[in-house]
Enzyme design. Sequence first.
Site, short mmCIF file in Angstrom:
data_model
loop_
_atom_site.label_atom_id
_atom_site.label_comp_id
_atom_site.label_asym_id
_atom_site.label_seq_id
_atom_site.Cartn_x
_atom_site.Cartn_y
_atom_site.Cartn_z
N SER A 191 0.69 -1.14 0.16
CA SER A 191 -0.06 -0.06 0.25
C SER A 191 1.11 1.35 -0.30
O SER A 191 1.80 1.05 0.33
CB SER A 191 -1.00 -0.09 1.01
N ASP A 192 0.21 2.32 0.15
CA ASP A 192 0.98 3.65 0.09
C ASP A 192 0.70 3.82 1.16
O ASP A 192 0.28 2.89 2.39
CB ASP A 192 0.74 4.38 -0.86
N TYR A 193 1.06 4.91 2.15
CA TYR A 193 1.32 5.66 2.62
C TYR A 193 -0.20 5.43 4.07
O TYR A 193 -0.73 6.13 3.90
CB TYR A 193 1.67 6.80 2.77
N ALA A 194 -0.08 4.73 5.15
CA ALA A 194 -1.95 4.51 5.49
C ALA A 194 -3.05 4.27 4.38
O ALA A 194 -4.40 4.42 4.87
CB ALA A 194 -1.67 5.78 6.26
N ALA A 195 -2.39 3.64 3.39
CA ALA A 195 -3.15 4.35 2.88
C ALA A 195 -5.08 2.89 2.92
O ALA A 195 -5.72 2.97 2.21
CB ALA A 195 -2.87 3.98 0.91
#
Length: 709
Positions: free
Chosen positions: A257-261
Site C-alpha cells: 500500500s501507499d502511506y496509510a492507504a
Amino acid sequence: MTGDFVETLLATMTLAEKLGQMTMSSAGGATTGPVRGETTTESIGKGEVGALLNIWGKATTEGFQKLAVEETRLGIPLLFGCDVLHGHNTVFPIPLAEAGLFDPDIWARTARAAAGEAAADGADLTFAPMLDTARDPRWGRMAEGFGEDPLLGARFAAAKVLGFQGELSSPASVAATAKHFVGGGAALAGREYAAADISERALRETYLPPFRAAIEAGCAAVMAAFNSVAGVPMTAHAQLLRGYLRQELGFDGVIMSDYAAIEELIDHGVAADRIEAAALALKAGVDLDMVSGVYFSALPEAVARGLVAMADIDAAARRVLRLKQKLGLFDDPYRRIRAPAPAPDKALALQAARGAITLLANDGILPLDEKIRAIAVIGPLADAREEMVGPWTLAADPSQCVSILDGLRAALPGCDIRHAPGVSIRGDDESGIARAQEICTGADVVILCVGEAANMSGEASSRAHPGLPGAQRQLAEAVLASGRPVIALLSSGRPLIVPWLAERARALVATWFLGAAAGQAIAEVLTGRVNPTGRLPVTWPRAVGQIPIFFAERPASRPLKPDDPFTSKYIDTPNDPQFPFGHGLSYAMVALNNLRLGQTEFRAGDTIRVEVEAQNLSDRATLETIFLFARDRVASVAPPLLELKDWMKVDLSPGEKKTVVFTLAAEALSCLGPDFAPRLEPGDFDISVGLSADRRKLLSARILCGHSG
C-alpha cells in the site's frame, strides 16, 4: 538458501508473526501523512513489524536490525524501505528533468549510483521509480516522473528498475518499487490524492505500459496508488491488482500500500471500519501494509468473521519473505548496512544536469558573449542552493549543491557579477524590487532566476495556478522594463505557465531542479561551454485552460480550421502549446531532409526501415534527438494524431551530414481494438520524423499495411 526455506519458515509462524511480516512501520523518519503510532523497540522485538519506512544511516539501521535478528523468536530480518527518487546522498536532476535527456543509459546509471549510496545507508528497497503518466502540470508529482508519453515511460521504467536492482542480492543493489499503480497523474483537477476517472482504453494505452515495462524488467515490488480509478480505490482494486498484475502480467513480487492507504479505504467510502478495510486490501492483493497498522490489528478479526482466509495471509507473508530472501537478508542481514559506501559520482551528477537543461527560446543572445563584462543576476532562485536539490530528497545535504550565482561566478571570474534577489519565492513583499532594478543599470545582460521552491513540487503540492508564485512576476516586469536584455531561467518541478515571459525575454531556459551540479551545469550552458541538449518530455501549456494537454490527442470531430468558428478551438487563446513535446533548442542548427522508407507496403512480422538525412548546418558540434512518430490513417478505433514510436540521439560534427536509420517492427503499429487486444489493421500509416512533436514541422511518408495481424 532454497525456496523450501521460506515454506519451512512460514509453517512455523504464528498468525501474529505472519501479520508482522506484512506490516511496514515508521520509526521516526520522513512521513507523508499523519503518524499512526511509531514503531517501538518492543514491537520490533515481538515480531510485530517486518519492515521500516524511510529510516537510513548505518548505525540506526543496524540497531533496528539487531533487535529483529537477535530478539525475535524467529530472527527474521527487517526490510528497510527508503524513498530514493533522484539520488540519495548525491542528488541528481529530478526525474522529469532527467527524462528530458532521452537517454536510458544515463537513467540506469543514476539509479545504480543512487542504489549504491542508499544500500550503504541501510536501505534494501526504494519507493521508486514513479511511473505515473502525467499530462497535468497542476499535479505536483509530475516532478517525480517521466512526463506524458507511455513509450518514454516504458523505457524510463525499464532503465530505472535495472539500475536500482542490478543483481538483487548484491550489497550495492536495492529492490525497486514501481509506483503509483495506477492513474495518479490523472487526478481530478490535478489535485493530489483525488479520484481518477479513466477509461479502460486510456488505462491500457496510456497509464499501464510503464508498469508493464517495469514488471518485464524484473521489478521486485509495486505500490498501489492512493487514488480511486472509476470509483474503485486502487488499494482495493482486485481487477487491476490481482487481475492485471498477478494474472495477466504474471507478477509474483510484493504489492504494498501507499502511506496509510489501507485505513483510508474508510475515507473513500468503501469500508465501514478498519476490519473491512484490511479485508478489502488483502483480498485485492495487497501484501504489505504501510504505516496504518490495519493488517496487524484488524486481520485476526477479519479471519474470525470469514472475510479473509488464512491462505490469503500465507500468500502475502510468503511474498514478503521471498523478497527478503532474494535480497540476501536471510544469508546476511547486515550485507548492505556494513558494506562500504561508494564515492559520490559527481561527474555523473554533472553530466545528467548538463543534459537536462532545456533551452526553450533564444533570439541569439545565448551563448553569452565571451567579452561580456557586467551581469546582473536577479531573482530568488539565483543564490538558493537549498532549492536546487528539488522535492523529496531525504538524505541529501543541500550544501552540496552549486547555486546559479556561484556557478556563474566560477565560470566568469573576470566578469562583474552583481546580485539581488528582489523578492522571495513565495512572499508578497516588493520592497527589494527597486534595488534589483537599480543593479540592472549598466549590466550587459540580466539573468533572471525565478520559479518555484523545491517543496512547491512533489507530493501534496498541487497548484491551481502553476505560474510564478509570490511577487516574482512583479520583479520580472520591473527587470524587463529596465531596458537591458533579459535571459530568464525557470527553476521548477513542472512546466510553468508564463507566456508573457516567453514572449518578452531574449532567452528562456528550463533549468528544473538539477541537483548537486545545478549551478555549474547552468553556467556551462549559458556560456556555451556545453551545448544544451535537453528536450521536453512533456507538452508545455500556454494557459491553464489548455490542461490536460499532450501531443497524442485523438482527432476532434471538427478539427481546427482557419476562419471557421465551428471547429475545435478556444476563442481566447490558441490551441497550440507554448512549447511542444520534444522541444529544445541548441546552439547548433540541424536540418532533417530526404525521409525515405525501405518499402511501400508491409505485413505482420516485417521490419520497416526508416531513413532520414540529418545535417548540422552550424560551426559547432551537437547532439541531436530525432523522434520517430506514426499515425494510423483509418482504424477501428479513432487513432491518435501522433504516436511516439522511437527516438535516436545523433552526434553531428560541424557541417556533418549523417543518415539516421530507424528499424520499426510492424507490430509497433498495432492498435488496441474494440476488445482491447492488440491488432495490426490493414490500411495506410503515416511515418514521420522530427525534432519535436510539432506536426507542422515533421517530415512524413506513407506506407500501406497489407493485412492485419
